[in-house]
Scaffold this motif. Structure first.
Motif, PDB file in Angstrom:
ATOM      1  N   LYS A 195       1.011  -1.207   0.169  1.00  0.00           N
ATOM      2  CA  LYS A 195       0.162   0.059   0.018  1.00  0.00           C
ATOM      3  C   LYS A 195       0.575   1.174  -0.014  1.00  0.00           C
ATOM      4  N   ALA A 196       2.019   1.430   0.744  1.00  0.00           N
ATOM      5  CA  ALA A 196       2.461   2.546   0.877  1.00  0.00           C
ATOM      6  C   ALA A 196       3.384   2.398  -0.227  1.00  0.00           C
ATOM      7  N   LEU A 197       3.811   1.646  -1.000  1.00  0.00           N
ATOM      8  CA  LEU A 197       4.384   1.883  -2.632  1.00  0.00           C
ATOM      9  C   LEU A 197       3.638   2.331  -3.769  1.00  0.00           C
ATOM     10  N   ILE A 198       2.535   1.505  -3.290  1.00  0.00           N
ATOM     11  CA  ILE A 198       1.687   1.633  -4.123  1.00  0.00           C
ATOM     12  C   ILE A 198       1.184   3.384  -4.395  1.00  0.00           C
ATOM     13  N   SER A 199       1.032   4.128  -3.174  1.00  0.00           N
ATOM     14  CA  SER A 199       0.863   5.445  -3.103  1.00  0.00           C
ATOM     15  C   SER A 199       1.786   5.973  -3.131  1.00  0.00           C
ATOM     16  N   GLY A 200       3.125   5.811  -3.161  1.00  0.00           N
ATOM     17  CA  GLY A 200       4.250   6.237  -3.490  1.00  0.00           C
ATOM     18  C   GLY A 200       4.408   6.999  -4.801  1.00  0.00           C
ATOM     19  N   SER A 201       3.933   5.416  -5.326  1.00  0.00           N
ATOM     20  CA  SER A 201       4.242   5.588  -7.063  1.00  0.00           C
ATOM     21  C   SER A 201       3.118   5.930  -8.040  1.00  0.00           C
ATOM     22  N   ILE A 202       2.516   6.553  -7.303  1.00  0.00           N
ATOM     23  CA  ILE A 202       1.473   7.170  -7.611  1.00  0.00           C
ATOM     24  C   ILE A 202       1.537   8.657  -7.726  1.00  0.00           C
ATOM     25  N   LEU A 203       1.487   8.864  -6.325  1.00  0.00           N
ATOM     26  CA  LEU A 203       2.087  10.672  -6.178  1.00  0.00           C
ATOM     27  C   LEU A 203       3.287  10.794  -6.568  1.00  0.00           C
ATOM     28  N   SER A 204       4.291  10.164  -7.102  1.00  0.00           N
ATOM     29  CA  SER A 204       5.553  10.390  -7.946  1.00  0.00           C
ATOM     30  C   SER A 204       5.073  10.147  -9.521  1.00  0.00           C
ATOM     31  N   PHE A 205       4.653   9.912  -9.118  1.00  0.00           N
ATOM     32  CA  PHE A 205       3.890  10.084 -10.763  1.00  0.00           C
ATOM     33  C   PHE A 205       3.180  11.378 -11.121  1.00  0.00           C
ATOM     34  N   ALA A 206       2.062  11.464 -10.336  1.00  0.00           N
ATOM     35  CA  ALA A 206       1.507  13.187 -11.017  1.00  0.00           C
ATOM     36  C   ALA A 206       2.863  14.131 -10.329  1.00  0.00           C
ATOM     37  N   ARG A 207       4.033  13.575  -9.483  1.00  0.00           N
ATOM     38  CA  ARG A 207       4.674  15.072  -9.445  1.00  0.00           C
ATOM     39  C   ARG A 207       5.553  14.970 -10.902  1.00  0.00           C
ATOM     40  N   CYS A 208       5.288  14.080 -11.648  1.00  0.00           N
ATOM     41  CA  CYS A 208       6.254  13.586 -12.467  1.00  0.00           C
ATOM     42  C   CYS A 208       5.760  14.464 -13.155  1.00  0.00           C
ATOM     43  N   LEU A 209       4.616  14.504 -13.655  1.00  0.00           N
ATOM     44  CA  LEU A 209       3.405  14.614 -14.441  1.00  0.00           C
ATOM     45  C   LEU A 209       3.249  16.596 -14.299  1.00  0.00           C
ATOM     46  N   GLY A 210       3.042  17.036 -12.934  1.00  0.00           N
ATOM     47  CA  GLY A 210       3.533  18.465 -12.825  1.00  0.00           C
ATOM     48  C   GLY A 210       4.679  18.700 -12.636  1.00  0.00           C
ATOM     49  N   GLU A 211       5.625  18.229 -13.051  1.00  0.00           N
ATOM     50  CA  GLU A 211       6.953  19.040 -13.201  1.00  0.00           C
ATOM     51  C   GLU A 211       7.503  20.290 -14.291  1.00  0.00           C
ATOM     52  N   PHE A 212       7.559  21.173 -13.550  1.00  0.00           N
ATOM     53  CA  PHE A 212       7.421  22.561 -14.605  1.00  0.00           C
ATOM     54  C   PHE A 212       8.848  23.519 -14.073  1.00  0.00           C
ATOM     55  N   GLY A 213       9.205  23.907 -13.306  1.00  0.00           N
ATOM     56  CA  GLY A 213      10.543  24.531 -13.068  1.00  0.00           C
ATOM     57  C   GLY A 213      11.903  24.015 -13.812  1.00  0.00           C
ATOM     58  N   ALA A 214      12.187  22.639 -13.355  1.00  0.00           N
ATOM     59  CA  ALA A 214      13.416  22.743 -13.774  1.00  0.00           C
ATOM     60  C   ALA A 214      13.076  21.651 -14.784  1.00  0.00           C
ATOM     61  N   THR A 215      12.192  21.402 -15.711  1.00  0.00           N
ATOM     62  CA  THR A 215      12.309  20.900 -16.798  1.00  0.00           C
ATOM     63  C   THR A 215      12.326  22.019 -17.877  1.00  0.00           C
ATOM     64  N   LEU A 216      11.761  23.063 -17.270  1.00  0.00           N
ATOM     65  CA  LEU A 216      11.724  24.241 -18.385  1.00  0.00           C
ATOM     66  C   LEU A 216      13.609  24.179 -18.803  1.00  0.00           C
ATOM     67  N   MET A 217      13.967  24.605 -17.565  1.00  0.00           N
ATOM     68  CA  MET A 217      15.131  24.649 -17.713  1.00  0.00           C
ATOM     69  C   MET A 217      16.022  24.100 -18.086  1.00  0.00           C
ATOM     70  N   PHE A 218      16.198  23.099 -17.843  1.00  0.00           N
ATOM     71  CA  PHE A 218      17.180  21.744 -18.195  1.00  0.00           C
ATOM     72  C   PHE A 218      16.910  21.344 -19.740  1.00  0.00           C
ATOM     73  N   ALA A 219      14.966  20.741 -19.833  1.00  0.00           N
ATOM     74  CA  ALA A 219      14.692  20.235 -21.378  1.00  0.00           C
ATOM     75  C   ALA A 219      14.293  21.415 -22.323  1.00  0.00           C
ATOM     76  N   GLY A 220      14.046  23.092 -21.629  1.00  0.00           N
ATOM     77  CA  GLY A 220      13.652  23.659 -22.656  1.00  0.00           C
ATOM     78  C   GLY A 220      11.608  24.092 -22.897  1.00  0.00           C
ATOM     79  N   ASN A 221      11.421  24.515 -23.658  1.00  0.00           N
ATOM     80  CA  ASN A 221       9.914  24.564 -23.941  1.00  0.00           C
ATOM     81  C   ASN A 221      10.076  23.997 -24.889  1.00  0.00           C
ATOM     82  N   ILE A 222      10.337  23.132 -25.903  1.00  0.00           N
ATOM     83  CA  ILE A 222      10.571  23.245 -27.421  1.00  0.00           C
ATOM     84  C   ILE A 222       8.613  22.448 -27.812  1.00  0.00           C
TER      85      ILE A 222
END
Length: 226
Positions: free
Chosen positions: A153-180
């Motif tokens: 249960k803890a691993l599933i919760s952590g996995s889904i929250l991590s996926f949601a965090r990946c999906l919403g990542e903005f600042g570091a992605t904008l600087m490192f990967a750009g907005n092409i």
């Protein structure tokens, strides 16, 4: 080609969604695997410097995204040893590619998975694992068939929250990967560009898309915790 708003095609609309999902899935796989192993190890280990290591692992949670992006540029940039090695192997720099988006998403989401895994493994009664060892189970078997099911249960919760965090990542992605567009543009960066260009309707469509996905994932976490 069918147009949505302000000469934005259907392909251009779905491109950030597809790229966000692809980056989030790949980053989440690494986050789940590494976060689970590291959480298991550090959750039970006791050694000098452990607090320093854990603090470093948790830093992305409290650092401004621009700082995380800057550090990633320094570490993986063309002037660094790591960046030069990557460019020599793959014949191109990793910065301003969707691979950079995967790295940025991994870094910011890792603390969530690590905390969930660590707290889960620390809650296991050691007598249960010791009983399996007495019965002849190896450490790998104990980990896979005893520890993992108990903390599922803890691993599933952590996995889904991590996926949601990946999906919403903005600042570091904008600087490192750009907005092409059609290359490194994710949903958050696409929303930023749409608002900046005054295309509010298109921004709303992407906002609603990420709201629905995030809501469903968080709702699933709540159901799993009951």
């Amino acid at each position: 080609m069918v147009l949505l708003f302000s000469n934005t095609s259907v392909q251009d609309f779905f491109s950030p969604i597809w790229l966000s999902l692809k980056i989030s899935v790949i980053a989440s796989i690494f986050v789940i695997l590494i976060g689970t192993v590291v959480g298991r190890f550090l959750g039970r280990a006791s050694f000098k410097g452990k607090s320093i290591i854990e603090t470093l692992l948790m830093l992305p949670m409290v650092l401004p995204p621009t700082v995380v992006g800057f550090v990633l540029i320094v570490v993986f940039g063309r002037n660094s040893i790591v960046g030069q090695a990557i460019e020599w192997i793959f014949q191109q720099p990793i910065i301003f590619t969707w691979y950079a988006g995967v790295i940025a998403a991994f870094v910011v989401a890792f603390p969530l998975m690590y905390m969930s895994a660590k707290s889960g493994f620390q809650s296991i009664d050691k007598n249960i694992e010791d009983a399996a060892r007495v019965d002849g189970a190896s450490e790998w078997q104990v980990f896979l068939f005893i520890s993992i099911p108990i903390v599922s249960k803890a691993l599933i919760s952590g996995s889904i929250l991590s996926f949601a965090r990946c999906l919403g990542e903005f600042g570091a992605t904008l600087m490192f990967a750009g907005n092409i567009p059609n290359k490194t543009q994710t949903i958050p960066t696409a929303i930023y560009l749409a608002i900046d260009s005054g295309n509010i309707y298109l921004a709303w469509l992407w906002v609603l898309t990420i709201l629905i996905i995030s809501f469903l994932m968080l709702f699933f976490v709540q159901m799993k915790q009951k």
